[in-house]
Design a protein around this motif. Structure first.
Motif, PDB file in Angstrom:
ATOM      1  N   VAL A 123      -0.584  11.775   2.374  1.00 53.88           N
ATOM      2  CA  VAL A 123      -1.842  11.901   1.644  1.00 53.88           C
ATOM      3  C   VAL A 123      -1.980  13.273   1.062  1.00 53.88           C
ATOM      4  O   VAL A 123      -2.665  13.653   0.274  1.00 53.88           O
ATOM      5  CB  VAL A 123      -2.799  11.138   2.633  1.00 53.88           C
ATOM      6  CG1 VAL A 123      -4.197  11.180   1.958  1.00 53.88           C
ATOM      7  CG2 VAL A 123      -2.618   9.620   2.555  1.00 53.88           C
ATOM      8  N   PHE A 124      -2.162  14.039   2.269  1.00 55.19           N
ATOM      9  CA  PHE A 124      -2.446  15.417   2.078  1.00 55.19           C
ATOM     10  C   PHE A 124      -1.448  16.020   0.764  1.00 55.19           C
ATOM     11  O   PHE A 124      -1.911  16.814   0.118  1.00 55.19           O
ATOM     12  CB  PHE A 124      -2.268  16.173   3.368  1.00 55.19           C
ATOM     13  CG  PHE A 124      -3.340  15.928   4.351  1.00 55.19           C
ATOM     14  CD1 PHE A 124      -4.613  15.966   4.124  1.00 55.19           C
ATOM     15  CD2 PHE A 124      -3.104  15.430   5.646  1.00 55.19           C
ATOM     16  CE1 PHE A 124      -5.731  15.598   4.824  1.00 55.19           C
ATOM     17  CE2 PHE A 124      -3.907  14.869   6.663  1.00 55.19           C
ATOM     18  CZ  PHE A 124      -5.462  15.118   6.276  1.00 55.19           C
ATOM     19  N   ALA A 165      -0.286  10.273   6.862  1.00 54.05           N
ATOM     20  CA  ALA A 165      -1.250  11.483   6.460  1.00 54.05           C
ATOM     21  C   ALA A 165      -0.817  12.661   5.907  1.00 54.05           C
ATOM     22  O   ALA A 165      -1.448  12.972   4.884  1.00 54.05           O
ATOM     23  CB  ALA A 165      -2.165  11.694   7.864  1.00 54.05           C
ATOM     24  N   THR A 166       0.453  12.864   6.058  1.00 55.65           N
ATOM     25  CA  THR A 166       1.010  13.999   5.392  1.00 55.65           C
ATOM     26  C   THR A 166       1.190  13.534   3.982  1.00 55.65           C
ATOM     27  O   THR A 166       1.240  14.644   3.294  1.00 55.65           O
ATOM     28  CB  THR A 166       2.336  14.216   6.093  1.00 55.65           C
ATOM     29  OG1 THR A 166       3.354  13.078   6.405  1.00 55.65           O
ATOM     30  CG2 THR A 166       2.290  14.919   7.628  1.00 55.65           C
ATOM     31  N   VAL A 168      -7.262   3.804   3.092  1.00 51.98           N
ATOM     32  CA  VAL A 168      -6.230   4.887   3.194  1.00 51.98           C
ATOM     33  C   VAL A 168      -7.058   6.107   3.524  1.00 51.98           C
ATOM     34  O   VAL A 168      -6.718   6.895   4.474  1.00 51.98           O
ATOM     35  CB  VAL A 168      -5.445   4.802   2.109  1.00 51.98           C
ATOM     36  CG1 VAL A 168      -4.397   6.118   2.139  1.00 51.98           C
ATOM     37  CG2 VAL A 168      -4.399   3.619   1.914  1.00 51.98           C
ATOM     38  N   ASN A 209      -9.993   9.115  10.039  1.00 47.15           N
ATOM     39  CA  ASN A 209     -10.059   8.946  11.364  1.00 47.15           C
ATOM     40  C   ASN A 209      -9.101   9.704  12.310  1.00 47.15           C
ATOM     41  O   ASN A 209      -9.012  10.016  13.200  1.00 47.15           O
ATOM     42  CB  ASN A 209      -9.772   7.485  11.686  1.00 47.15           C
ATOM     43  CG  ASN A 209     -11.129   6.502  11.209  1.00 47.15           C
ATOM     44  OD1 ASN A 209     -12.230   6.944  11.032  1.00 47.15           O
ATOM     45  ND2 ASN A 209     -10.767   5.236  10.955  1.00 47.15           N
ATOM     46  N   GLU A 210      -7.976   9.782  11.592  1.00 48.74           N
ATOM     47  CA  GLU A 210      -6.749  10.510  12.363  1.00 48.74           C
ATOM     48  C   GLU A 210      -6.996  12.059  12.302  1.00 48.74           C
ATOM     49  O   GLU A 210      -7.010  12.759  13.505  1.00 48.74           O
ATOM     50  CB  GLU A 210      -5.238  10.619  11.421  1.00 48.74           C
ATOM     51  CG  GLU A 210      -4.783   9.240  11.705  1.00 48.74           C
ATOM     52  CD  GLU A 210      -3.407   9.302  10.925  1.00 48.74           C
ATOM     53  OE1 GLU A 210      -2.585  10.393  11.077  1.00 48.74           O
ATOM     54  OE2 GLU A 210      -3.076   8.249  10.067  1.00 48.74           O
ATOM     55  N   LEU A 211      -7.975  12.578  11.479  1.00 51.73           N
ATOM     56  CA  LEU A 211      -8.344  13.929  11.575  1.00 51.73           C
ATOM     57  C   LEU A 211      -9.446  14.169  12.707  1.00 51.73           C
ATOM     58  O   LEU A 211      -9.583  14.964  13.319  1.00 51.73           O
ATOM     59  CB  LEU A 211      -8.868  14.441  10.170  1.00 51.73           C
ATOM     60  CG  LEU A 211      -8.162  14.858   9.243  1.00 51.73           C
ATOM     61  CD1 LEU A 211      -8.808  15.200   7.822  1.00 51.73           C
ATOM     62  CD2 LEU A 211      -7.542  16.110   9.586  1.00 51.73           C
ATOM     63  N   GLU A 256      -8.666   5.868   6.991  1.00 49.01           N
ATOM     64  CA  GLU A 256      -7.626   5.841   7.915  1.00 49.01           C
ATOM     65  C   GLU A 256      -6.978   7.385   8.244  1.00 49.01           C
ATOM     66  O   GLU A 256      -6.890   7.834   9.362  1.00 49.01           O
ATOM     67  CB  GLU A 256      -6.409   5.031   7.301  1.00 49.01           C
ATOM     68  CG  GLU A 256      -5.327   4.659   8.507  1.00 49.01           C
ATOM     69  CD  GLU A 256      -4.306   4.051   7.867  1.00 49.01           C
ATOM     70  OE1 GLU A 256      -2.982   4.346   7.832  1.00 49.01           O
ATOM     71  OE2 GLU A 256      -4.311   2.960   7.360  1.00 49.01           O
ATOM     72  N   VAL A 257      -6.894   8.049   7.238  1.00 48.92           N
ATOM     73  CA  VAL A 257      -6.705   9.720   7.398  1.00 48.92           C
ATOM     74  C   VAL A 257      -7.833  10.192   7.708  1.00 48.92           C
ATOM     75  O   VAL A 257      -7.608  11.266   8.784  1.00 48.92           O
ATOM     76  CB  VAL A 257      -6.271  10.322   6.045  1.00 48.92           C
ATOM     77  CG1 VAL A 257      -6.215  11.668   5.958  1.00 48.92           C
ATOM     78  CG2 VAL A 257      -5.178   9.592   5.314  1.00 48.92           C
TER      79      VAL A 257
END
Length: 129
Positions: free
Chosen positions: A11-12, A8-9, A79, A85-87, A82-83
């Protein structure tokens, strides 16, 4: 096609740049987006576009396909999900589930359940925790 999980990092970091964010927004509008269109819509040179798309590819956000001489980009929606969902895992709360494909990207005024039923609108919104 099995690919490694995306951090995720990364992606951000990739989305933090305004040019890359603009690229992602444009690519998201179509299944396949021609690279040549970016040359017309972005205020940067071809090498700079190439640099930014390379970062987006490395972050796992876009895929590049070549047909003939032309390059096409497609957004890796899996993707992004997925990110997201992590948030949501960091701050769980009510969440929309079962959005119809007609509603994606379109802003619809909110309707009360009774008004929706009376109007014949059969879409149901489910909130989960």
């Amino acid at each position: 096609m099995s690919q490694e999980p995306v951090a995720a990092t990364e992606v951000f970091k990739a989305l933090a740049d305004p040019i890359r964010w603009n690229i992602v927004q444009q690519v998201a509008q179509q299944e396949e987006f021609a690279c040549s269109i970016l040359e017309d819509t972005l205020p940067v040179s071809k090498p700079t576009i190439s640099y930014h798309t390379k970062i987006l590819t490395q972050a796992g956000l876009i895929e590049v396909h070549k047909r003939g001489r032309n390059y096409f980009y497609s957004l890796r929606r899996d993707v992004l999900r997925e990110v997201i969902n992590e948030l949501w895992a960091l701050a769980p709360g009510p969440r929309l589930v079962g959005e119809s494909t007609a509603d994606r990207g379109a802003k619809r005024p909110a309707q009360a359940p009774v008004a929706a039923a009376a109007s014949g609108d059969t879409d149901v919104t489910l909130l989960t925790w």
